[in-house]
Design an enzyme around this catalytic site. Structure first.
Site, PDB file in Angstrom:
ATOM      1  N   ASN A  57       0.949  -1.164   0.022  1.00  0.00           N
ATOM      2  CA  ASN A  57       0.050   0.117  -0.156  1.00  0.00           C
ATOM      3  C   ASN A  57       0.755   1.428  -0.046  1.00  0.00           C
ATOM      4  O   ASN A  57       1.476   1.430   1.100  1.00  0.00           O
ATOM      5  CB  ASN A  57      -0.888  -0.161   1.068  1.00  0.00           C
ATOM      6  CG  ASN A  57      -1.738   1.222   1.077  1.00  0.00           C
ATOM      7  OD1 ASN A  57      -1.320   2.291   1.088  1.00  0.00           O
ATOM      8  ND2 ASN A  57      -3.006   1.085   1.718  1.00  0.00           N
TER       9      ASN A  57
ATOM     10  N   GLU B 125      -3.865   2.007  -2.895  1.00  0.00           N
ATOM     11  CA  GLU B 125      -4.025   3.352  -2.540  1.00  0.00           C
ATOM     12  C   GLU B 125      -2.822   4.191  -3.504  1.00  0.00           C
ATOM     13  O   GLU B 125      -2.196   5.051  -3.045  1.00  0.00           O
ATOM     14  CB  GLU B 125      -3.644   3.640  -1.086  1.00  0.00           C
ATOM     15  CG  GLU B 125      -4.860   3.410  -0.244  1.00  0.00           C
ATOM     16  CD  GLU B 125      -4.640   4.064   1.170  1.00  0.00           C
ATOM     17  OE1 GLU B 125      -5.545   5.202   1.185  1.00  0.00           O
ATOM     18  OE2 GLU B 125      -4.256   3.788   2.122  1.00  0.00           O
TER      19      GLU B 125
ATOM     20  N   ASP C  55      -1.905  -6.171   5.939  1.00  0.00           N
ATOM     21  CA  ASP C  55      -1.681  -6.547   4.470  1.00  0.00           C
ATOM     22  C   ASP C  55      -1.405  -8.016   4.503  1.00  0.00           C
ATOM     23  O   ASP C  55      -0.508  -8.539   5.033  1.00  0.00           O
ATOM     24  CB  ASP C  55      -0.448  -5.677   4.134  1.00  0.00           C
ATOM     25  CG  ASP C  55      -0.551  -4.380   4.171  1.00  0.00           C
ATOM     26  OD1 ASP C  55      -1.285  -3.582   3.315  1.00  0.00           O
ATOM     27  OD2 ASP C  55      -0.375  -3.581   5.079  1.00  0.00           O
TER      28      ASP C  55
ATOM     29  N   ASP D 252       2.925   4.471   5.144  1.00  0.00           N
ATOM     30  CA  ASP D 252       2.769   3.986   6.401  1.00  0.00           C
ATOM     31  C   ASP D 252       2.592   2.661   6.361  1.00  0.00           C
ATOM     32  O   ASP D 252       2.651   2.122   7.677  1.00  0.00           O
ATOM     33  CB  ASP D 252       1.377   4.956   7.095  1.00  0.00           C
ATOM     34  CG  ASP D 252       0.233   4.825   6.109  1.00  0.00           C
ATOM     35  OD1 ASP D 252       0.417   4.386   5.002  1.00  0.00           O
ATOM     36  OD2 ASP D 252      -0.658   5.567   6.503  1.00  0.00           O
ATOM     37  N   HIS D 253       2.629   2.135   5.205  1.00  0.00           N
ATOM     38  CA  HIS D 253       2.711   0.472   5.137  1.00  0.00           C
ATOM     39  C   HIS D 253       4.200   0.279   4.908  1.00  0.00           C
ATOM     40  O   HIS D 253       4.663   0.941   4.103  1.00  0.00           O
ATOM     41  CB  HIS D 253       1.861   0.118   4.056  1.00  0.00           C
ATOM     42  CG  HIS D 253       0.358   0.138   4.374  1.00  0.00           C
ATOM     43  ND1 HIS D 253      -0.523  -0.880   4.792  1.00  0.00           N
ATOM     44  CD2 HIS D 253      -0.428   1.367   4.645  1.00  0.00           C
ATOM     45  CE1 HIS D 253      -1.834  -0.240   4.878  1.00  0.00           C
ATOM     46  NE2 HIS D 253      -1.649   0.958   4.726  1.00  0.00           N
TER      47      HIS D 253
ATOM     48  N   ASP E 283      -3.997  -4.859   0.650  1.00  0.00           N
ATOM     49  CA  ASP E 283      -4.628  -4.240   2.200  1.00  0.00           C
ATOM     50  C   ASP E 283      -5.808  -4.554   2.514  1.00  0.00           C
ATOM     51  O   ASP E 283      -6.894  -4.125   2.002  1.00  0.00           O
ATOM     52  CB  ASP E 283      -4.450  -2.701   2.044  1.00  0.00           C
ATOM     53  CG  ASP E 283      -4.631  -2.122   3.262  1.00  0.00           C
ATOM     54  OD1 ASP E 283      -5.364  -2.805   4.338  1.00  0.00           O
ATOM     55  OD2 ASP E 283      -4.607  -1.018   3.533  1.00  0.00           O
TER      56      ASP E 283
ATOM     57  N   ASN F 127      -7.404  -4.440   5.513  1.00  0.00           N
ATOM     58  CA  ASN F 127      -7.934  -3.498   6.564  1.00  0.00           C
ATOM     59  C   ASN F 127      -8.616  -4.530   7.652  1.00  0.00           C
ATOM     60  O   ASN F 127      -9.668  -4.112   8.179  1.00  0.00           O
ATOM     61  CB  ASN F 127      -8.853  -2.312   5.923  1.00  0.00           C
ATOM     62  CG  ASN F 127      -8.124  -1.168   5.607  1.00  0.00           C
ATOM     63  OD1 ASN F 127      -7.473  -0.694   6.589  1.00  0.00           O
ATOM     64  ND2 ASN F 127      -8.455  -0.785   4.382  1.00  0.00           N
TER      65      ASN F 127
END
Length: 257
Positions: free
Chosen positions: A7, A34, A218, A247-248, A147, A149
């Site tokens: 991501n 993303e 993930d 941030d991943h 991802d 979530n």
């Protein structure tokens, strides 16, 4: 064969980090999520220069998924998850590549929960379950990467007690993930690291990365024919420590094909 999911949290802003990591890690196939960019803003030339061919489904400012390959051009199968013709979010793309069927997916966040966004998440999950069942029935070797979530268990979140009511950790979401696995899918990273606290995401706030206050959201799921070929899996967490990172962190597997 090395297959990764990443991501990127804005391919425009993170392109230097993505190119740097691709050049170092050299995954054979990489699924991105993303993109946060319209289709025409995808950096095809820069990726081609590194030896990657790609298919992608962009969306202005939000969502966006892609599949990169240096083992032949991905042959697109579908670019939307079946089951809701009204859903305009670019969250799913699927291709035949390297002798496999590979999907890059970005499951909805779902917060705040309860509410319409959480309902959309559960509905999207149900559509994924239905499509995944069809993929399994086909007998094809499949990787569902992206991802999701969702933190499947307490082991996948740094402080479970703080997340009980979050849309990434509510029982309905974890149940949906468990039901997906029960179809016959293998969670590659957890299979090879069964008792390890291993994370793929660290928030930008509250010094989360330095504190290792992370989440494992993930995932790479393997169909039954691929599960015995799984040889390694990991997270390139050093990518999260770079300047202006996603941030991943990239999450990857190695298959002996």
């Amino acid at each position: 064969m090395r297959i990764a999911t990443f991501n990127i949290n804005g391919i425009g802003a993170r392109l230097p980090r993505l190119l740097e990591w691709l050049d170092e890690a050299r995954p054979d196939i990489c699924c991105l999520q993303e993109l946060k960019a319209p289709t025409e803003r995808f950096p095809q030339a820069e990726l081609n220069a590194l030896g990657y061919e790609a298919i992608w489904h962009g969306q202005k400012s939000w969502n966006g998924v892609a599949i990169l390959s240096r083992v032949g051009a991905p042959a697109e199968r579908i670019r939307a998850l079946p089951g809701d013709a009204e859903d305009a979010h670019s969250r799913y793309i699927e291709a035949e590549v390297g002798g496999l069927v590979v999907a890059s997916l970005y499951l909805p966040n779902g917060n705040p929960a309860p509410g319409p966004k959480f309902d959309y998440k559960l509905a999207w999950f149900a559509r994924l379950q239905a499509h995944a069942a069809g993929l399994l029935a086909s007998g094809a070797p499949v990787v569902l990467a992206g991802d999701y979530n969702v933190m499947p268990t307490d082991l996948d979140v740094y402080a479970p007690e703080r997340w009980r009511d979050d849309a990434l950790f509510r029982p309905e979401v974890r149940d949906a993930y468990a039901q997906l696995l029960a179809q016959g899918w293998t969670d590659a990273l957890r299979t090879l690291h069964p008792g390890e606290r291993i994370y793929t995401f660290w928030d930008y706030f509250r010094n989360a990365f330095a504190r290792n206050a992370g989440l494992r959201i993930d995932h790479l799921l393997l169909s039954p024919s691929l599960a015995p070929k799984l040889k390694a899996a990991g997270v390139d967490r050093e990518a999260r420590a770079k300047e202006k990172p996603s941030d991943h962190a990239p999450t990857w597997i190695e298959l002996d094909l």
